[in-house]
Scaffold this motif. Structure first.
Motif, mmCIF file in Angstrom:
data_model
loop_
_atom_site.group_PDB
_atom_site.id
_atom_site.type_symbol
_atom_site.label_atom_id
_atom_site.label_comp_id
_atom_site.label_asym_id
_atom_site.label_seq_id
_atom_site.Cartn_x
_atom_site.Cartn_y
_atom_site.Cartn_z
ATOM 1 N N LEU A 12 -21.847 -112.724 -115.013
ATOM 2 C CA LEU A 12 -21.990 -113.577 -116.192
ATOM 3 C C LEU A 12 -21.024 -113.168 -117.391
ATOM 4 C CD1 LEU A 12 -25.241 -115.202 -116.244
ATOM 5 C CD2 LEU A 12 -23.117 -116.200 -115.373
ATOM 6 N N LEU A 16 -17.645 -115.816 -117.637
ATOM 7 C CA LEU A 16 -17.768 -116.458 -118.988
ATOM 8 C C LEU A 16 -16.885 -116.562 -120.104
ATOM 9 C CD1 LEU A 16 -21.596 -116.649 -119.814
ATOM 10 C CD2 LEU A 16 -20.331 -118.436 -118.936
ATOM 11 N N ARG A 64 -27.034 -119.070 -119.757
ATOM 12 C CA ARG A 64 -26.691 -119.937 -118.546
ATOM 13 C C ARG A 64 -27.796 -119.630 -117.582
ATOM 14 N NH1 ARG A 64 -20.806 -119.464 -115.747
ATOM 15 N NH2 ARG A 64 -21.155 -121.149 -114.204
ATOM 16 N N THR A 67 -30.748 -121.302 -117.594
ATOM 17 C CA THR A 67 -30.850 -122.751 -117.537
ATOM 18 C C THR A 67 -30.494 -123.357 -116.079
ATOM 19 O OG1 THR A 67 -28.308 -122.899 -118.101
ATOM 20 C CG2 THR A 67 -30.041 -123.172 -119.866
#
Length: 165
Positions: A12, A16, A64, A67
């Motif tokens: 990530l 990201l 992230r 979720t």
């Protein structure tokens, strides 16, 4: 489980973009949620020495991850494993392509995403056919470029031989 946390955090952090989400990110480890801390455990001892931008990327990545549903997490892990299996040169090439993609106008990025989705919905046979057509077109393009270059070289040689006057 630690490898998964490290894997997720690394994945990530690489993928990201801070411009996508504008969240207030804590500079202090203790200001992160317990769930974020859990995902980012591997970074706890070094957190305060990490650059702010890396902290932001990691915190956003952890959020992230939290979720995602189980299917998305599995998909992300699969992507990370594939990424790890690539040679360093391949990773670098992909990073450059991603940077180029991000520099495109948003409308063009969306067109490319839409085309990719359409391609992915095609049958494997149709995908194979399109890949072959693309590869053939690329080979022809390279051949045309080589021919033009050879013609230019021949023209230069002729011009050198021919006296001016």
């Amino acid at each position: 489980m630690n490898i998964i946390r490290l894997l997720v955090a690394s994945l990530l952090a690489v993928e990201l973009s801070l411009s996508v989400v504008n969240l207030a990110v804590a500079k202090d480890w203790q200001a992160l949620s317990k769930a974020q801390q859990n995902v980012l455990t591997e970074f706890a001892s070094d957190w305060s020495s990490l650059p702010k931008t890396q902290q932001e990327k990691l915190a956003l990545g952890a959020q992230r991850w939290l979720t995602m549903d189980a299917q998305d997490r599995e998909k992300a892990l699969g992507h990370f494993k594939r990424w790890q299996s690539l040679a360093p040169e391949q990773r670098q090439a992909l990073k450059q392509r991603m940077q180029q993609f991000r520099q495109l106008p948003k409308a063009q990025q969306q067109q490319m995403r839409d085309a990719m989705r359409k391609f992915q919905k095609m049958s494997p046979e149709k995908q194979r056919q399109l890949r072959q057509q693309f590869q053939k077109a690329q080979r022809q393009k390279v051949l045309r470029q080589q021919q033009k270059q050879q013609q230019r070289q021949q023209l230069r040689k002729q011009q050198k031989r021919t006296p001016r006057g």
